[in-house]
Write an enzyme that holds these catalytic residues in place. Structure first.
Site, short mmCIF file in Angstrom:
data_model
loop_
_atom_site.label_atom_id
_atom_site.label_comp_id
_atom_site.label_asym_id
_atom_site.label_seq_id
_atom_site.Cartn_x
_atom_site.Cartn_y
_atom_site.Cartn_z
N CYS A 123 56.37 31.63 -8.20
CA CYS A 123 55.91 32.67 -7.29
C CYS A 123 57.04 33.56 -6.76
O CYS A 123 56.79 34.49 -6.02
CB CYS A 123 55.16 32.04 -6.12
SG CYS A 123 53.89 30.89 -6.71
N HIS A 172 56.52 34.91 2.70
CA HIS A 172 55.76 34.40 1.56
C HIS A 172 54.35 34.10 2.03
O HIS A 172 53.38 34.44 1.36
CB HIS A 172 56.46 33.15 1.04
CG HIS A 172 55.87 32.57 -0.21
ND1 HIS A 172 55.78 33.27 -1.39
CD2 HIS A 172 55.36 31.34 -0.45
CE1 HIS A 172 55.23 32.49 -2.31
NE2 HIS A 172 54.96 31.31 -1.78
N HIS A 194 47.01 35.58 -3.55
CA HIS A 194 48.38 35.30 -3.97
C HIS A 194 48.48 35.74 -5.42
O HIS A 194 47.92 35.09 -6.31
CB HIS A 194 48.66 33.81 -3.82
CG HIS A 194 50.06 33.41 -4.15
ND1 HIS A 194 51.00 34.27 -4.66
CD2 HIS A 194 50.69 32.22 -4.05
CE1 HIS A 194 52.13 33.63 -4.85
NE2 HIS A 194 51.98 32.39 -4.48
#
Lengths: 394, 264, 91
Positions: free
Chosen positions: A155, A285, A322
């Site tokens: 990620c 994040h 996400h």
């Protein structure tokens, strides 16, 4: 990114679940729009959660001639179209042999791999199914003949790609770089996160005491990077620094103390030549999982000290989902747009901040303010930590 | 760019084929490294790619004469390079073989994570995906970190496994070539005194199907270490592009150019 | 189902879902503790517990409310098999 050469983010292009160009993306962030819906493109009926940030129709590109069917490739091409495409690169006057491409991805061509295993035996599928397939396809579409790289730090990939792109320019190995990240939604990743019980049946609520998990999204985000001396007056901002570190903790769970991310943040600030007190915005994040948000809070406290409690912090994964490989690039672009427009988008879904996440969280409404220096943080599977420091166009 | 020096190179490859194996039938021939055995619950979930990565690091530690914790800490960087090593775990998951505990291991990042956790590596970190040019970029990245002082030592780690996907790979001979050789390699780099230059010439690459995929340059480097000379030129061709690494002073200690290789 | 039968099913899960060596699972007793950090335990971490929880739900057709504190239930094979027995009895 060592050396005195400033790296400019000249332009950006995006395709997202909340809009298929930069203006639509920015508006959606300010209004807190949601791109989350029940996924329709593939079967999700057997999963606990079948919702995500799905792009229902790729509207921007009318003619897909010559572009492989691979969804990941098409997301990249759509973002490249928004970036200005081949026309824009021609206008910048770049020799194709000096145009580099660096893309970050968590899934690569796995969506094509699913189809290959499902029995579609066309040869094309394997070439596109490898992790570097879509990136190569983008390079071909752009006519790029310089270095072409794919990175996959889970990620954090969208940040790693920008940093590597900047390195290519500073090292003189390219004169222009198209860099960014992508990932499509597919059954592979939905099944995986569902099996981990990581998806929430509720909204995504970063830093909220009721947070219950993340949702996934798809998209692509690309920027055009140039050395400052080669960039014209049209600039989105500057890439000041990057840092990375291994957490060396666990294959999927974050270190509750956030030590790896703290190291990455300190390295990024050091490279940028920026002190903690100069950071005006943190793009977190902020996945909204029970574990991530407090770990990230600890990382910010370790790395920024007292400033951690006073700098505005937001998270934008709630409206998009996400987006994995694209996420860190979306967040970098958001930082630069916030600097340009003098307003910080709110954290959608956050209503009741968790006392353990004692940060100056931006939520409820956009906040006026011009963040001159921004810090964007990312954490991926396997403890891949990354931090980017970005500056206003100035 | 300052050229690094080679502290060690741990390499695992299968034994060379015999003449009968060199055929050109349909599909692709894979020379495999086979299953990896490792006692202890710690490795219970690890996949073959991860276990091979650990073995490659162990080989490098042995050559370097370092104890198991000799690499630990934030001064050791790690770059992982591969074109296909995640595919084995991805395919297994896609075929329904695993649940939640399998899924994190389908990410390429899981392989360097195994190594980072095992040897407590906490420094700068990167993962490059692609064929041989990815390894050349990995070496270049390592050199950059050493030059800017971001690390005192950098591991360039490559793993390629193919056995689990041989049926899929066989469908694309143009990309894959007639034979593939599973490999795991760990190059340990430290500051050196030579020079390093990496370029991507625009000219068409030489016709060559790299059998070791991203590990190809590392295998070539192992071969060069066994010979005379101090400078190396490494090529990498992949998908119609190629890269060339010119590295003077790479082999700075002629008497110590032994690679710790395991014929598995 | 008896508690013993549940226990045997859990041991099968240790092998099939959590990849334990069959001998290790066979040697486990009801008193064998599960979580990492406990002396002599099987050393399960967060990822293992998610998988074990999902496997338990699927195998026994029960629902485990993961918003509750499940530390006591998942402490040992004995406590977990009692927990499952309780859920089955309540069904």
């Amino acid at each position: 990114m060592a050396g005195p050469e400033r790296i400019v983010v000249a332009r950006a292009g995006v395709v997202t679940p909340v809009g298929q160009d930069l203006d639509a993306f920015w508006s959606a962030l300010l209004t807190g729009a949601s791109g989350i819906s029940t996924i329709e493109r593939f079967f999700v009926g057997d999963l606990r959660v079948g919702r995500g940030g799905e792009i229902k129709k790729l509207a921007r590109v009318r003619d897909w001639t010559g572009v492989p069917e691979c969804r990941a490739t098409r997301l990249l091409v759509a973002a490249a179209e928004d970036l200005g495409g081949r026309r824009e690169l021609g206008a910048v006057g770049v020799d194709p042999a000096r145009l580099g491409v660096v893309v970050g991805t968590a899934l690569g061509g796995v969506e094509e791999g699913e189809r290959a295993l499902a029995g579609d035996g066309r040869r094309r599928r394997l070439r596109d199914a490898l992790y570097d397939g879509p990136g190569e396809n983008l390079a071909r579409w752009l006519g790029a003949r310089g270095p072409v790289l794919t990175v996959s730090t889970a990620c954090a990939s969208g940040a790693t790609a920008l940093a590597l792109g900047a390195d290519l320019l500073r090292q003189g190995r390219a004169d222009a770089v198209v860099a960014g990240g992508y990932d499509p939604l597919c059954r592979f990743v939905m099944r995986g996160f569902d099996a981990l019980r990581a998806l929430t049946r509720d909204e995504v609520r970063p830093f909220d005491r009721r947070r219950a998990g993340l949702l996934l999204g798809e998209g692509a985000a690309l920027v055009l990077l140039l050395r400052a001396r080669d960039a014209g007056p049209r600039r989105l901002g500057v890439l000041l620094g990057y840092g990375s570190a291994s957490e060396a903790h666990h294959v999927s769970a974050p270190d509750p103390e956030g030590r790896g991310l703290a190291r990455a943040i300190r390295a990024a600030l050091r490279q940028a030549g920026v002190a903690a007190d100069e950071v005006d915005l943190v793009s977190a994040h902020g996945t909204g999982t029970p574990q991530n948000d407090p770990a990230e809070t600890r990382a910010l406290r370790h790395a920024l000290g007292p400033r951690a409690g006073r700098v505005p912090v937001n998270a934008i994964k709630s409206g998009l989902g996400h987006t994995m490989g694209a996420a860190a690039t979306f967040e970098a672009i958001m930082c630069l747009l916030a600097a340009r427009h003098g307003v910080i988008p709110p954290t959608r879904g956050l209503e009741e901040p968790d006392p353990a996440c004692d940060l100056d969280l931006v939520y409820g409404a956009p906040r006026t303010g011009r963040p001159r220096v921004c810090l964007s943080t990312s954490l991926g599977f396997g403890g891949a930590s990354a931090a980017l420091v970005l500056g206003e166009a100035g | 760019m300052r050229g690094p020096s080679i502290r060690a190179l741990g390499l695992l490859t299968p034994p060379a084929p015999d003449a009968a194996e060199a055929g050109s039938g349909p599909g692709v021939r894979v020379r495999g490294l086979g299953p990896r055995q490792r006692a202890g619950d710690r490795y219970r979930r690890a996949r073959r790619e991860g276990l091979l990565a650990i073995e490659a690091v162990e080989g490098a530690l042995a050559e370097a004469g370092l104890p198991r914790d000799g690499l630990a800490g934030p001064a050791t960087g790690l770059v992982y390079v591969t074109a296909g090593a995640y595919a084995a775990s991805n395919v297994a998951f896609l075929r329904g073989a695993g649940g939640g505990i399998h899924f994190p291991y389908t990410a390429p990042a899981a392989v360097p994570a195994e190594v980072a956790i095992e040897f407590r590596l906490a420094g700068p970190y990167g993962i490059m995906i692609g064929g041989p040019p990815a390894a050349l970029e990995g070496i270049h990245q390592a050199a950059a970190w050493l030059e800017e002082g971001a690390a005192d030592r950098v591991l360039v780690l490559g793993v390629e496994v193919f056995e689990e996907c041989v049926d899929l790979l066989g469908r694309s001979r143009r990309l894959v070539g007639p034979a593939l050789v599973e490999t795991a390699a760990c190059l340990v780099l430290e500051p050196g005194r030579g020079r390093l230059t990496l370029e991507w010439p625009a000219s068409p690459p030489p016709r060559h199907a790299p059998r070791h995929w991203a590990c190809e340059p590392l295998v070539a480097l192992a071969g060069l270490r066994a010979g005379p000379g101090t400078d190396v030129v490494l090529h990498g061709a992949w998908r119609g592009r190629h890269a060339r690494l010119v590295w003077t002073g790479a082999l700075g200690r002629p008497e110590a150019n032994r690679t710790s290789g395991a014929i598995a | 189902m008896t508690q013993k039968e549940i226990l045997d099913e859990l041991k099968t899960m240790l092998v099939e879902r959590l990849r334990f060596d069959p001998r290790r699972a066979a040697d486990a007793t009801p008193e064998t503790t599960l979580p990492k950090g406990v002396e002599g335990s099987l050393g399960l971490d967060s990822l293992d517990f998610i998988e074990l929880s999902v496997a338990t739900e699927e195998r026994f057709g029960i629902v485990i409310d993961d918003t509750q504190d499940l530390g006591a239930a998942f402490h040992s094979l004995d406590s977990l098999s009692r927990f499952v027995l309780g859920k089955l009895g309540a069904a």
